[in-house]
Design a protein around this motif. Structure first.
Motif, PDB file in Angstrom:
ATOM      1  N   SER A 313     134.986  22.292 -16.935  1.00 22.78           N
ATOM      2  CA  SER A 313     135.316  23.508 -16.192  1.00 22.78           C
ATOM      3  C   SER A 313     136.608  23.331 -15.397  1.00 22.78           C
ATOM      4  CB  SER A 313     134.161  23.861 -15.246  1.00 22.78           C
ATOM      5  OG  SER A 313     134.479  24.975 -14.454  1.00 22.78           O
ATOM      6  N   GLU A 314     136.755  22.178 -14.736  1.00 22.54           N
ATOM      7  CA  GLU A 314     137.963  21.928 -13.935  1.00 22.54           C
ATOM      8  C   GLU A 314     139.191  21.800 -14.834  1.00 22.54           C
ATOM      9  OE1 GLU A 314     139.749  21.569 -10.181  1.00 22.54           O
ATOM     10  OE2 GLU A 314     137.719  22.130 -10.802  1.00 22.54           O
ATOM     11  N   TRP A 315     139.025  21.129 -15.969  1.00 15.92           N
ATOM     12  CA  TRP A 315     140.148  20.959 -16.893  1.00 15.92           C
ATOM     13  C   TRP A 315     140.559  22.302 -17.494  1.00 15.92           C
ATOM     14  CZ3 TRP A 315     143.967  17.959 -17.632  1.00 15.92           C
ATOM     15  CH2 TRP A 315     144.675  17.944 -18.828  1.00 15.92           C
ATOM     16  N   ALA A 316     139.601  23.164 -17.759  1.00 19.65           N
ATOM     17  CA  ALA A 316     139.910  24.493 -18.293  1.00 19.65           C
ATOM     18  C   ALA A 316     140.758  25.291 -17.297  1.00 19.65           C
ATOM     19  CB  ALA A 316     138.618  25.238 -18.612  1.00 19.65           C
ATOM     20  N   LYS A 317     140.466  25.133 -16.005  1.00 22.78           N
ATOM     21  CA  LYS A 317     141.266  25.832 -14.990  1.00 22.78           C
ATOM     22  C   LYS A 317     142.705  25.323 -15.000  1.00 22.78           C
ATOM     23  CE  LYS A 317     137.327  26.448 -11.856  1.00 22.78           C
ATOM     24  NZ  LYS A 317     136.762  26.052 -10.532  1.00 22.78           N
ATOM     25  N   VAL A 318     142.869  24.001 -15.110  1.00 20.47           N
ATOM     26  CA  VAL A 318     144.215  23.422 -15.131  1.00 20.47           C
ATOM     27  C   VAL A 318     144.962  23.877 -16.379  1.00 20.47           C
ATOM     28  CG1 VAL A 318     145.519  21.266 -15.223  1.00 20.47           C
ATOM     29  CG2 VAL A 318     143.495  21.436 -13.766  1.00 20.47           C
ATOM     30  N   ARG A 319     144.271  23.881 -17.518  1.00 20.36           N
ATOM     31  CA  ARG A 319     144.907  24.325 -18.757  1.00 20.36           C
ATOM     32  C   ARG A 319     145.320  25.794 -18.665  1.00 20.36           C
ATOM     33  NH1 ARG A 319     144.415  21.719 -23.632  1.00 20.36           N
ATOM     34  NH2 ARG A 319     145.804  23.419 -24.250  1.00 20.36           N
TER      35      ARG A 319
END
Length: 424
Positions: A313-319
């Protein structure tokens, strides 16, 4: 009155650690607790120097629970006391007063009956416990095999037989000690022998292969009280989750997730190498290493999946932020094209040598579009649009600048000289 509070104080080497009295009124109500540093406890006991150094290094403590007596007619027997002893004690010191009797064995069996309140899943079991059976204020003669002989003796009475089987099944190891009256010649030696045996048998409390730390133990005790109040039953899986999942695995996952968040600094501009900074695989590998010794793989898997979901979830936000930055415009330029619409031949005209030359003339429509280059390298074009009025063009390149210069033809010319001398 068996005098167990006094014996508990002597085990610690602190005679006033627990309140004791020879009155008929019960002194201990519920459970009295003392937490004592193992290094200090062992350091003052000859023969434990090596263990004391190790205990100091690991900052180990002994938790000694002085539980309310069950053989005093004036005391209220509380089931929760026996449940605590059953769940968290690695060493159970059962104290009988005066002599070794059938009543003492029945009282021990009644304490162990608290195990029936603990709901176990198939294949799960309570932490291993060992029994030290002590006859305090003893005036009779017993040997070290007294307890084993009594437990393994043939019993015609079904109740006595079942009670003995319960004790045998509950404790993998059992030992027997008798303590004479205070002031007798062998009293101090008997106390020293009991203390030495208990200290040499020390071992940490574990659940699911995990050492139970102070914060986890506190949560575990609160859980036991809560479940006893609400359901009058304790779920062993709930206790395991309290210690292993909530007390160890989830804090590890929380720490690793916080590290991953910190490593993903706020993006100020598009990062074309962002994928190389993906922390998910490294953090999951770190979790696997730290949880490798946990025997309950289902809980390990549950905590790992939770961490994996949080990281994703956190990586999706950064992407998403990086994709938005990559969609910003990096450069623009205008492209032009000519579209022929009509072709015709026209005479050059005039009175010169080229008056009879005819030229190919094209009528063209001018169109323009914008080329947009994004930060992520993507290229976007706008639609072609007409620009200005139609224009006319001469196809023959030699006449492109005819208004300012006559056409020219350059090349090599071969000719035969008329001079005879040139041919000799």
């Amino acid at each position: 009155r068996a005098g167990k509070s006094y014996l508990a104080s002597r085990l610690l080497g602190l005679e006033e650690a627990f309140v004791s009295s020879d009155s008929a009124e019960p002194v201990t109500e519920g459970i009295d607790c003392v937490v004592f540093p193992m290094a200090k406890l062992l350091g003052g006991t000859p023969g434990f120097e090596k263990e004391a150094a190790q205990a100091a290094k690991e900052q180990m403590h002994m938790l000694l629970l002085d539980c309310e007596g069950g053989n005093n007619a004036m005391a209220a027997i509380r089931t929760i006391v026996n449940v605590f002893g059953t769940v968290i004690g690695t060493e159970v010191v059962f104290v009988a007063g005066g002599c070794f009797s059938e009543a003492a064995l029945q009282n021990l069996g009644a304490c162990l009956a608290a195990r029936s309140l603990i709901k176990l899943e198939t294949g799960s079991r309570l932490p291993e416990q060992r029994l030290v059976f002590v006859v305090n204020k003893n005036t009779l003669r017993y040997d070290s095999e007294t307890l084993e002989k009594a437990l393994k003796s043939e019993q015609a009475d079904r109740g006595r037989h079942e009670n003995r089987q319960l004790v045998l099944q509950s404790f993998s190891e059992r030992r027997f000690f008798s303590i004479p009256l205070i002031g007798t010649p062998s009293f101090e030696d008997s106390i020293a022998a009991l203390r030495d045996a208990v200290l040499r048998d020390m071992r940490p409390l574990k659940m699911g292969g995990l050492l139970v730390r102070s914060s986890q133990l506190s949560s575990l005790l609160q859980l036991i009280v809560s479940e006893m109040r609400n359901m009058n039953e304790i779920s062993f899986p709930s206790m395991s989750r309290c210690v292993v999942l909530d007390g160890f695995l989830r804090p590890i996952a929380k720490k690793l997730f916080a590290e991953a968040q910190k490593g993903l600094a706020t993006l100020a501009d598009y990062d074309e190498r962002l994928d190389a900074k993906d922390p998910r695989m490294a953090k999951l590998a770190a979790f696997d290493r730290e949880a490798a010794h946990i025997t309950d793989k289902a809980m390990v898997s549950e905590a790992r999946e939770e961490l994996e979901t949080q990281l994703a979830s956190e990586w999706a936000k950064v992407r998403q932020i990086n994709d938005a930055l990559g969609g910003q415009t990096k450069d623009t330029c205008t492209e032009t094209q000519e579209i022929p619409t009509m072709t015709s031949r026209i005479p050059l005209g005039g009175r010169g040598l080229l008056s009879k030359v005819t030229l190919m003339q094209q009528t063209v429509r001018l169109e323009t579009r914008t080329k947009i280059t994004k930060k992520d390298g993507a290229v976007v074009y706008t639609e072609w649009e007409a620009s200005g009025l139609p224009a006319q063009r001469i196809v023959e390149s030699a006449f492109h600048n005819f208004s300012t210069a006559v056409p020219s033809l350059m090349g090599a010319l071969l000719k035969k000289s008329p001079s005879i001398l040139k041919t000799v």
